[in-house]
Design a protein around this motif. Structure first.
Motif, PDB file in Angstrom:
ATOM      1  N   CYS A   1     -31.195  18.714   4.572  1.00 43.23           N
ATOM      2  CA  CYS A   1     -29.653  19.201   5.317  1.00 43.23           C
ATOM      3  C   CYS A   1     -29.348  20.615   4.785  1.00 43.23           C
ATOM      4  O   CYS A   1     -28.414  21.216   5.290  1.00 43.23           O
ATOM      5  CB  CYS A   1     -28.534  18.243   4.813  1.00 43.23           C
TER       6      CYS A   1
ATOM      7  N   CYS B   1     -32.591  13.396   1.305  1.00 41.27           N
ATOM      8  CA  CYS B   1     -32.627  15.078   0.956  1.00 41.27           C
ATOM      9  C   CYS B   1     -32.112  15.134  -0.405  1.00 41.27           C
ATOM     10  O   CYS B   1     -30.942  14.600  -0.557  1.00 41.27           O
ATOM     11  CB  CYS B   1     -32.531  15.992   1.880  1.00 41.27           C
TER      12      CYS B   1
ATOM     13  N   CYS C   1     -27.918  15.548  -0.009  1.00 44.18           N
ATOM     14  CA  CYS C   1     -27.291  14.298   0.111  1.00 44.18           C
ATOM     15  C   CYS C   1     -27.494  13.406  -1.034  1.00 44.18           C
ATOM     16  O   CYS C   1     -26.426  12.973  -1.503  1.00 44.18           O
ATOM     17  CB  CYS C   1     -28.221  13.497   1.331  1.00 44.18           C
TER      18      CYS C   1
ATOM     19  N   CYS D   1     -30.720  10.116   5.579  1.00 41.44           N
ATOM     20  CA  CYS D   1     -31.361  11.091   4.686  1.00 41.44           C
ATOM     21  C   CYS D   1     -31.269  11.019   3.365  1.00 41.44           C
ATOM     22  O   CYS D   1     -30.232  10.612   2.742  1.00 41.44           O
ATOM     23  CB  CYS D   1     -30.379  12.409   5.250  1.00 41.44           C
TER      24      CYS D   1
ATOM     25  N   HIS E   1     -37.394  17.128   6.507  1.00 41.83           N
ATOM     26  CA  HIS E   1     -36.199  17.395   6.687  1.00 41.83           C
ATOM     27  C   HIS E   1     -35.173  18.007   5.460  1.00 41.83           C
ATOM     28  O   HIS E   1     -35.664  17.158   4.381  1.00 41.83           O
ATOM     29  CB  HIS E   1     -35.554  16.308   7.309  1.00 41.83           C
TER      30      HIS E   1
ATOM     31  N   ARG F   1     -22.807  14.384   7.914  1.00 43.07           N
ATOM     32  CA  ARG F   1     -24.298  14.557   8.157  1.00 43.07           C
ATOM     33  C   ARG F   1     -25.209  13.181   8.233  1.00 43.07           C
ATOM     34  O   ARG F   1     -25.911  12.934   9.066  1.00 43.07           O
ATOM     35  CB  ARG F   1     -24.869  15.248   6.983  1.00 43.07           C
TER      36      ARG F   1
HETATM   37 ZN   LIG Z   1     -29.689  15.187   3.655  1.00 45.78          ZN
END
Ligand SMILES: [Zn+2]
Ligand SMILES: [Zn+2]
Ligand SMILES: [Zn+2]
Length: 579
Positions: free
Chosen positions: A488, A554, A557, A552, A486, A541
């Protein structure tokens, strides 16, 4: 103050690849727009926009920002929706306003010879972003690809699986696996396309819309759909076929409004076409689970399993029967037990199903074990005539498959064809529309859109606006997708194709992945598990991902968190940041 924030945002973002930067800095016209990641109001991430004169290169902004002659203009507040969706089409060459760095090829070659492939990749990506020709991009991507291949020959990393343009490998951080592209992929390229290993329409959706048992396309007419849910069809509604095709371009074997019955002894399943029917009866789970083929005891066990899935709100229990059916078919076609177990179960991330409990107070490990103890005898009865299934009915294996479903399954969501027909409203009365809307209420809470679209004043009005019918919802285990991590700020998106659509490679339901921006050799393919997070501020998010059971981490983030947690630097009298 605001300049400082822009400067700091860009500095913090310098670890991003240039396409990620492009989210923050974009030039729709002559000017370069920079997303102020902090904004005048802390916490309002990405919600303001600044304009910088077009001679300023956003990627060298941190240095340029120190020049006192630089002036920044602030045109006020813009929303992310004010900018066109970059996912739809490639920007015209040079849209970022400056063209590629004239020395990029030299820089690229230097990096290659230093075996600094990560930097070479960013040099190439930046050149493509700034309008280097496709020919050059492909040529130098090929060079990078060849060097990466040579490196792999020496380092010999394990390629765990291949899916069309992609390979599965350990991620560079060594934590888990990811999907990578060995070669250059342009805008909108298809990375992989496959039928999910097993998929079903969700029981809640099944109550509301009659779909092809093989490809999940809603079939028939407005009249047949109303009859399906026990509503009296108004006169003329049989003349409203469900089709996304005008009659003259309908592909061979597909005809708007056509409903093909299964014809298995009393089987109530239907199909969109003869090809979906014959495929389903030979190669899909329906080849085993058709009412005409299961004995009466097995059939009633399947009914009980569906009820259990509805009562416990665990559609994966029902999918499990379809999954075991597909595994049994693979065994019938001559594949070994171990090969089938690997492909359908052990290759995926997993955990025992009861260990994943905790979505809410009623979701406990004990409750899940109770569900399992009800489901396993039902599965044994469903497959009692299938010797080849017996090896798969082991409670530990089944629990791990359910764990895999929970960790990597994708929610299927297909548009309802009747939403594209405005004349539907002419045939519906206020009561009928009301009844339809009421019926579909349980599905609305399932959708992750969080009511972002404005709802019409009445069900009949929403029929006029093409919003009365909920999407067909389902769940699928798809191989390539199960290895896609994943982000965002994803670089691909996932699409579905039912049998009659040109993107499908045959009967049944297909899933495929399309790039949202060019990928250079060695890039990891990343998708948004919750598509609506894209373009949203950090808090939104995080909330959406949390609902998905996921915190998250990522790169987008993590960067936003750093920006949020650091204090705003003290402004200087000149308004420019200190070196
Ligand atoms: Zn993220
Ligand atoms: Zn079909
Ligand atoms: Zn059937």
């Amino acid at each position: 103050m605001a300049q400082t924030a822009v400067y700091r945002a860009l500095a913090a973002l310098s670890g991003f690849d240039t396409w990620e930067m492009e989210k923050y800095a974009r030039a729709p016209s002559q000017e370069v727009r920079v997303w102020d990641a902090r904004g005048p109001d802390r916490g309002e991430l990405h919600s303001t926009c600044s304009t910088i004169p077009n001679e300023v290169d956003p990627w060298t902004m941190p240095e340029n920002a120190l020049r006192p002659e630089l002036s920044l203009k602030f045109p006020g507040s813009l929303q992310p929706s004010d900018l066109p969706d970059m996912a739809v089409s490639a920007p015209p060459a040079g849209v970022l306003g400056m063209g590629p760095d004239p020395n990029w090829i030299d820089n690229f070659t230097t990096c290659i010879f230093k075996q600094d492939y990560d930097t070479a990749r960013e040099v190439l990506r930046s050149a493509i972003a700034r309008g280097a020709s496709t020919h050059l991009a492909e040529q130098y991507a090929k060079v990078l690809e060849e060097f990466l291949t040579k490196r792999d020959e020496v380092e010999n990393p394990v390629v765990l699986a291949r899916f069309d343009e992609c390979v599965v490998r350990e991620t560079s951080s060594g934590q888990g696996r990811g999907l990578y592209v060995p070669s250059y992929q342009t805008w909108g390229a298809q990375l992989w396309k496959e039928r999910p290993l097993a998929y079903i329409q969700s029981p809640g959706s099944r109550k509301c819309v009659q779909v092809c048992c093989a490809c999940l396309l809603p079939v028939g007419s407005l009249a047949s759909q109303l009859k399906y849910i026990n509503l009296e069809p108004p006169p003329g509604s049989e003349k409203i076929p469900l089709s996304t095709y005008p009659d003259e371009v309908c592909p061979d074997g597909f005809c708007p409004g056509q409903v093909i019955t299964c014809d298995g002894n009393d089987c109530s399943e239907v199909f969109c076409s003869e090809s979906c029917r014959s495929w389903a009866l030979s190669e899909s789970s329906h080849a085993i689970l058709c009412k005409g083929r299961l004995g009466p005891k097995s059939w009633s066990a399947l009914q009980s399993l569906e009820l259990l899935a509805i009562e416990t709100d665990s559609e994966h229990l029902l999918l499990l029967a379809h999954h075991v059916a597909c595994m049994t078919l693979a065994r019938r076609s001559g594949q070994s037990f171990e090969a089938v177990k690997h492909r359908f179960a052990s290759q995926f991330a997993s955990a025992p199903w009861d260990s994943l409990a905790g979505a809410d107070d009623s979701d406990t490990p004990e409750e899940r074990r109770r569900c399992m103890s009800c489901a396993i005898p039902l599965l044994e009865t469903i497959f009692e005539a299938e010797d080849l299934a017996s090896g798969f009915l082991d409670s530990e294996l089944l629990s791990n498959i359910l764990g895999t479903f929970e960790l990597v399954n994708m929610c299927i969501s297909l548009p309802h064809p009747l939403n594209s027909r405005a004349d539907v409203a002419d045939y519906l009365t206020e009561e009928l529309a009301e009844a339809l809307s009421k019926m579909q209420e349980p599905l609305q809470s399932d959708s992750e859109s969080e009511q972002e679209t404005e709802h019409a004043s009445s069900p009949l009005a929403s029929a006029r606006q093409g919003q009365l019918f909920e999407n067909v919802i389902g769940t699928a285990l798809c191989e390539a997708l199960a290895f896609t991590n994943h982000s965002c700020l994803p670089n691909c998106r996932i699409e579905f194709a039912t049998a009659s659509q040109p993107e499908a490679k045959g009967p049944g339901l297909w899933m495929y992945s399309v790039t949202r921006r060019p990928l250079v050799p060695g890039d990891e393919v990343l998708m948004a598990y919750v598509p609506s997070v894209v373009g949203q501020p950090l808090q939104v998010r995080q909330r959406k991902m949390q609902k998905f059971g996921f915190t998250c981490h990522c790169r987008t983030c993590e960067t936003d968190r750093v920006l949020e947690s650091e204090p705003v630097p003290v402004d200087t009298s000149s308004g420019y940041p200190q070196p």
